[in-house]
Design an enzyme around this catalytic site. Sequence first.
Site, PDB file in Angstrom:
ATOM      1  N   ASP A 162      14.935  21.353   1.852  1.00 38.18           N
ATOM      2  CA  ASP A 162      14.829  21.634   3.285  1.00 38.18           C
ATOM      3  C   ASP A 162      15.292  20.470   4.148  1.00 38.18           C
ATOM      4  O   ASP A 162      14.983  19.312   3.884  1.00 38.18           O
ATOM      5  CB  ASP A 162      13.392  21.979   3.663  1.00 38.18           C
ATOM      6  CG  ASP A 162      13.282  22.348   5.128  1.00 38.18           C
ATOM      7  OD1 ASP A 162      13.881  23.359   5.523  1.00 38.18           O
ATOM      8  OD2 ASP A 162      12.649  21.603   5.889  1.00 38.18           O
ATOM      9  N   HIS A 219      12.015  29.253   7.347  1.00 41.81           N
ATOM     10  CA  HIS A 219      12.227  29.425   8.796  1.00 41.81           C
ATOM     11  C   HIS A 219      13.323  30.426   9.185  1.00 41.81           C
ATOM     12  O   HIS A 219      14.286  30.108   9.860  1.00 41.81           O
ATOM     13  CB  HIS A 219      12.488  28.085   9.482  1.00 41.81           C
ATOM     14  CG  HIS A 219      13.397  27.142   8.771  1.00 41.81           C
ATOM     15  ND1 HIS A 219      14.626  27.499   8.258  1.00 41.81           N
ATOM     16  CD2 HIS A 219      13.240  25.820   8.489  1.00 41.81           C
ATOM     17  CE1 HIS A 219      15.192  26.450   7.702  1.00 41.81           C
ATOM     18  NE2 HIS A 219      14.371  25.419   7.808  1.00 41.81           N
ATOM     19  N   HIS A 229       6.207  18.760   7.151  1.00 42.68           N
ATOM     20  CA  HIS A 229       6.841  17.451   6.914  1.00 42.68           C
ATOM     21  C   HIS A 229       5.825  16.362   7.232  1.00 42.68           C
ATOM     22  O   HIS A 229       5.430  16.197   8.382  1.00 42.68           O
ATOM     23  CB  HIS A 229       8.086  17.286   7.789  1.00 42.68           C
ATOM     24  CG  HIS A 229       9.168  18.272   7.481  1.00 42.68           C
ATOM     25  ND1 HIS A 229      10.122  18.044   6.513  1.00 42.68           N
ATOM     26  CD2 HIS A 229       9.436  19.499   7.995  1.00 42.68           C
ATOM     27  CE1 HIS A 229      10.939  19.092   6.439  1.00 42.68           C
ATOM     28  NE2 HIS A 229      10.539  19.992   7.333  1.00 42.68           N
ATOM     29  N   LEU A 230       5.402  15.656   6.193  1.00 48.03           N
ATOM     30  CA  LEU A 230       4.418  14.583   6.371  1.00 48.03           C
ATOM     31  C   LEU A 230       5.068  13.199   6.458  1.00 48.03           C
ATOM     32  O   LEU A 230       4.394  12.214   6.753  1.00 48.03           O
ATOM     33  CB  LEU A 230       3.382  14.616   5.239  1.00 48.03           C
ATOM     34  CG  LEU A 230       2.502  15.875   5.199  1.00 48.03           C
ATOM     35  CD1 LEU A 230       1.524  15.808   4.033  1.00 48.03           C
ATOM     36  CD2 LEU A 230       1.757  16.077   6.517  1.00 48.03           C
ATOM     37  N   HIS A 239      16.688  26.468   2.613  1.00 48.66           N
ATOM     38  CA  HIS A 239      17.045  26.210   4.006  1.00 48.66           C
ATOM     39  C   HIS A 239      18.414  26.853   4.207  1.00 48.66           C
ATOM     40  O   HIS A 239      19.433  26.284   3.820  1.00 48.66           O
ATOM     41  CB  HIS A 239      17.090  24.697   4.246  1.00 48.66           C
ATOM     42  CG  HIS A 239      17.591  24.289   5.596  1.00 48.66           C
ATOM     43  ND1 HIS A 239      16.779  23.695   6.534  1.00 48.66           N
ATOM     44  CD2 HIS A 239      18.820  24.379   6.170  1.00 48.66           C
ATOM     45  CE1 HIS A 239      17.494  23.425   7.611  1.00 48.66           C
ATOM     46  NE2 HIS A 239      18.725  23.834   7.413  1.00 48.66           N
ATOM     47  N   ASP A 289       6.783  24.478   9.819  1.00 50.16           N
ATOM     48  CA  ASP A 289       7.900  23.526   9.838  1.00 50.16           C
ATOM     49  C   ASP A 289       7.558  22.341  10.746  1.00 50.16           C
ATOM     50  O   ASP A 289       8.382  21.864  11.533  1.00 50.16           O
ATOM     51  CB  ASP A 289       9.207  24.188  10.290  1.00 50.16           C
ATOM     52  CG  ASP A 289      10.441  23.331  10.021  1.00 50.16           C
ATOM     53  OD1 ASP A 289      10.315  22.284   9.346  1.00 50.16           O
ATOM     54  OD2 ASP A 289      11.534  23.696  10.512  1.00 50.16           O
TER      55      ASP A 289
END
Length: 428
Positions: A150, A230, A58-59, A177, A303
Site C-alpha cells: 500500500d 480504499h 499507517h502507524l 493498492h 487508511d
Amino acid sequence: MSKILIRGAKVLGGEPQDVLIDGETIAEVGAGLSAEGATVIEADGQILLPGLVDLHTHLREPGREDSETVLTGTRAAASGGYTSVFAMANTHPVADTAGVVEQVWRLGKESGYCDVQPIGAVTVGLEGKKLAELGAMHDSAAGVTVFSDDGKCVDDAVIMRRALEYVKAFGGVVAQHAQEPRLTEGAQMNEGIVSAELGLGGWPAVAEESIIARDVLLAEHVGSRVHICHLSTAGSVEIVRWAKSRGIDVTAEVTPHHLLLTDELVRSYNPVYKVNPPLRTEKDVLALREALADGTIDIVATDHAPHPHEDKDCEWAAAAMGMVGLETALSVVQQTMVETGLLDWSGVADRMSFAPARIGRAIGHGRPVSAGEPANLTLVDPAYRGVVDPANFASRSRNTPYEGRELPGRVTHTFLRGRATVVDGKLA
C-alpha cells in the site's frame, strides 16, 4: 481484574440490556443484572458494539516517528473505538522481513491501547520487483496474514500472480493498492470537471478500475484471496460486484472520507484534501454508500495516514497525500450510513468489526457481544454532536479534513479484553 457492569446499553442497536464483564471476558448479557463490587457504567441507551477493527492503518513506526508512533497511533485508535488495527508495511525500513513485523507487533503489545497486527510487504522494499519474505513473516511471532505494498501498486501481473499463489498456502490475503502507475503520472486529483477547471493533473477512475479488473481475474485463476484497498469509484464497485457474482474470493474496503467528501473541496487548494486515491465525485460517493450497504463493499477501513504539519502546510503540488481518520471514522459512518438509513447499528458492527476481523484473521476480535466472548467492546453515544477540533486528537498528526465540521456520535468507552482504554470519552 475487577468486574464491570454496563447497564442499559443497546447491544448492536437493539433493546437495552446489561452486560457484565468479569476479567477479560463477557460473563453475562441480560436484563436486571447485578454484581457485587462491580464498577457500574450507566449506558443510558448508548450503543454497545464489538471493538472496532481497522484493516488499514499507517502507524509510521519505525522511521517516521515525527508523524506517528505505535503508541500514539494506538491511543488514537482506542479513542475512536478500535481494539485492533492492522499496520501497513510502508515504514522505514519497510516491513518486508520477519524482524521488522515482529518489532511492530511487540511495540503494539507494549502500548496496551489496542492490538496491532502488522501487514507485511508483498515485495522487497515496496519496489515491485521481487517477492518479500511472505512465508517467514507468516511464521514469525507476528503471524502475518495480510500482505500489501500500500502506497504503491503491485503493477507487475506476474509478481501479483506469484504473491496470490504464495499466500494461498497458508490462507493469507494480498491487499492491493489499485493504481496503474502509468495512468497516474503527475496526477494531483480526480480527473474530471474540477481538475479541468483548476488545471491540476487528473487521476482517472480507470487507473483504479483496470487494476481491480486484472486482479480479480488473477485471484480467480489462482483460486486465492484478494482484498481491494480504499475502493473509490462507481466503476470499481461494478467490477467487484461482477467478480462476487462469479464466486471470486474478493473483498473490498472503503474509507470514511470517500463516503463523505468530494473533489469539489479541492477548489480550496487546501492540501488537507489531497489523498490517495483522490476524492471523487458526488456520483461516486453515492455509489460507494450503496455498495457498502448492500455488501458489495465489505468493510470500512480508515487508511489513517498521519503527516507532520510541514508536509501539509505547503502548496498543493508539494503536499503529501493522506488524512488521519481513526478518531473520526465511526462518526462519519454514523452520518453517512446510519442517519441516511442505509445501515443500522448491526450493519455498522459487521462492516467495522465482524467483517474486517474475518478478512484479517484477527483472533479474539469481531466476536459477538455474548457470554464467554472476549470483552473487546465499544460504547457509543449516538446523540452527541460536536465540532471536530484536531487539537484534542490523540494522534501525533493533525491532518484531518473534518476540522471545524460538526459530526455526530462519540465513543465514551473502549474496552480491550475487559480493561478500559477509554473512559467517559478520555483515554484511560
